[in-house]
Design an enzyme around this catalytic site. Structure first.
Site, mmCIF file in Angstrom:
data_model
loop_
_atom_site.group_PDB
_atom_site.id
_atom_site.type_symbol
_atom_site.label_atom_id
_atom_site.label_comp_id
_atom_site.label_asym_id
_atom_site.label_seq_id
_atom_site.Cartn_x
_atom_site.Cartn_y
_atom_site.Cartn_z
ATOM 1 N N PHE A 1 -18.318 -11.737 -4.181
ATOM 2 C CA PHE A 1 -18.609 -11.383 -3.026
ATOM 3 C C PHE A 1 -18.682 -12.621 -1.863
ATOM 4 O O PHE A 1 -17.865 -12.345 -0.898
ATOM 5 C CB PHE A 1 -19.200 -10.012 -2.668
ATOM 6 N N HIS B 1 0.812 -1.140 0.031
ATOM 7 C CA HIS B 1 -0.085 0.038 0.028
ATOM 8 C C HIS B 1 0.745 1.184 -0.107
ATOM 9 O O HIS B 1 0.398 2.432 0.118
ATOM 10 C CB HIS B 1 -0.768 -0.088 1.320
HETATM 11 P P1 A3P Z 1 -16.255 -2.737 1.725
HETATM 12 O O1 A3P Z 1 -15.555 -2.092 3.142
HETATM 13 O O2 A3P Z 1 -16.840 -1.210 1.454
HETATM 14 O O3 A3P Z 1 -17.082 -3.738 1.745
HETATM 15 P P2 A3P Z 1 -8.773 -4.216 0.533
HETATM 16 O O4 A3P Z 1 -8.789 -5.545 0.261
HETATM 17 O O5 A3P Z 1 -7.893 -3.388 -0.334
HETATM 18 O O6 A3P Z 1 -8.827 -4.012 1.849
HETATM 19 O O7 A3P Z 1 -10.387 -3.617 0.025
HETATM 20 C C1 A3P Z 1 -11.514 -4.018 0.961
HETATM 21 C C2 A3P Z 1 -12.700 -3.560 0.286
HETATM 22 O O8 A3P Z 1 -13.010 -4.537 -0.812
HETATM 23 C C3 A3P Z 1 -13.938 -3.882 1.025
HETATM 24 O O9 A3P Z 1 -14.855 -2.982 0.708
HETATM 25 C C4 A3P Z 1 -14.278 -5.009 0.687
HETATM 26 O O10 A3P Z 1 -15.665 -5.549 1.409
HETATM 27 C C5 A3P Z 1 -14.236 -5.304 -0.609
HETATM 28 N N1 A3P Z 1 -14.313 -6.407 -1.363
HETATM 29 C C6 A3P Z 1 -13.521 -7.545 -0.900
HETATM 30 N N2 A3P Z 1 -13.754 -8.519 -1.866
HETATM 31 C C7 A3P Z 1 -14.740 -8.024 -2.758
HETATM 32 C C8 A3P Z 1 -15.361 -8.613 -3.946
HETATM 33 N N3 A3P Z 1 -15.121 -9.804 -4.125
HETATM 34 N N4 A3P Z 1 -16.457 -7.886 -4.481
HETATM 35 C C9 A3P Z 1 -16.495 -6.838 -4.062
HETATM 36 N N5 A3P Z 1 -15.821 -5.931 -3.026
HETATM 37 C C10 A3P Z 1 -15.086 -6.718 -2.504
#
Ligand code: A3P
Length: 325
Positions: A254, A135
């Site tokens: 998701f 990141h």
């Molecule tokens: P939200 O908190 O808005 O739900 P990272 O992986 O960079 O930490 O990002 C996390 C975000 O990606 C979270 O957002 C998470 O729910 C979302 N996310 C993870 N898997 C996902 C999927 N298969 N489809 C859509 N969003 C997803």
């Protein structure tokens, strides 16, 4: 030395310490005025000077942009959709290079089990591509990324949803004790951990036309996942059959990801919070809601307007836009 470390301005330093409940919780790293835990000092120069391998695949993003979703897509495409091997938790398949620093303020013996994240990346086998996640913004990444030019996938997300997601993530993982509006104040002031976000995003947006860089947006992946997978496969020079694309869409859905212990951080949360830990509240889950526009449930019209203005100012003249609904 490439990196200089200082204290954030006192007004922010005090605010951050009280929000995260840790004295001197973040330092300001230059170039970039990037806010990270002080432990970063131990690994920062090593990261800048890391030897890049031409067959590396780097996954770069600001936190909470859908990087786990994207990295799983990349890893699966490059590993012949080996869903059995994908049962290994993602942090071992695609380690976060700065993890040692990010977890630097956390208490608990479990931390030792994570090892030193730079050692882990350096000692990954050379006989196959290394998948690395970070990141960190471009200024703090290995200089050789720009000369050796391995494949780099960058994912960005609209800052409103990112901020909501980051707020709940910081509460879940880093014991943030602040209201959402307080968190937004530091986010908009570019003083949230890993901030400032626009320099982060625009640093890679400027590189988007380099043949070794793929710039993706969370909202595009949500809108047309099949298209995003095909785009990523083309970039990675891999060919997928229609059947393979469909199976990957299913694996990356998701609901599937939320239930997948290799991706949902469940085991990590149990180590951190004790074996009994189980959360039913979606805001206390790593894979939380997965929607575009969730910010509407949290932001007042005034706050939303502040985000819009801030976004407009920072994106002026860049041709970069984000969907927020
Ligand atoms: P939200 O908190 O808005 O739900 P990272 O992986 O960079 O930490 O990002 C996390 C975000 O990606 C979270 O957002 C998470 O729910 C979302 N996310 C993870 N898997 C996902 C999927 N298969 N489809 C859509 N969003 C997803």
């Amino acid at each position: 030395m490439h990196i200089k470390i200082s204290r954030p301005e006192p007004v922010f330093a005090e605010k951050l310490d009280s929000m995260f409940g840790v004295k001197d919780c973040l330092v300001e790293i230059s170039p970039g005025k990037v806010l990270l835990p002080p432990k970063y000092e131990d690994i920062g120069e090593r990261i800048v000077n890391l030897e890049i391998r031409p067959d590396d695949v780097w996954m770069v993003s600001f936190p909470r942009t859908g990087s786990t979703w994207t990295q799983e897509m990349i890893w699966c495409i490059c590993n012949n959709l080996d869903y059995e091997a994908a049962q290994t938790p993602f942090m071992f398949r695609t380690p976060l290079i700065e993890l040692t620093a990010v977890m630097g303020n956390e208490e608990g013996k479990w931390k030792e089990s994570l090892g030193n994240s730079v050692d882990i990346i350096e000692s990954m086998p050379r006989d196959k591509p290394r998948f690395v996640k970070t990141h960190l913004p471009l200024e703090l990444l290995p200089k050789q990324l720009l000369t050796v030019k391995p494949k780099i996938v960058y994912v960005a997300r609209n800052p409103k949803d990112m901020c909501v997601s980051y707020y709940y993530y910081c509460k879940l993982i880093h014991n943030l004790g602040a209201t959402f509006d307080e968190f937004c104040d530091i986010f908009l002031a570019n003083k949230a951990p890993y901030g400032p976000i626009w320099d982060h995003i625009l640093g890679f947006w400027k590189l988007r036309n380099e043949p070794n860089v793929l710039f993706l947006k969370y909202e595009d992946m949500k809108k047309d996942h099949r298209k995003a997978i095909i785009k990523a496969a083309n970039f990675l020079k891999e060919t997928l059959t229609e059947e393979q694309i469909s199976s990957l869409i299913e694996h990356l859905s998701f609901n599937k990801m939320k239930e997948n212990p290799a991706l949902n951080l469940e085991s990590f949360l149990k180590i951190k919070n004790g074996p009994e830990y189980e959360s039913k509240d979606e805001n206390q889950m790593f894979i939380r809601k997965g929607q575009v526009g969730d910010w509407k449930n949290y932001m007042s019209p005034e706050l939303s307007e502040r985000f819009d203005k801030w976004t407009e100012e920072n994106l002026k003249g860049t041709e970069l836009t984000f969907d927020t609904v």
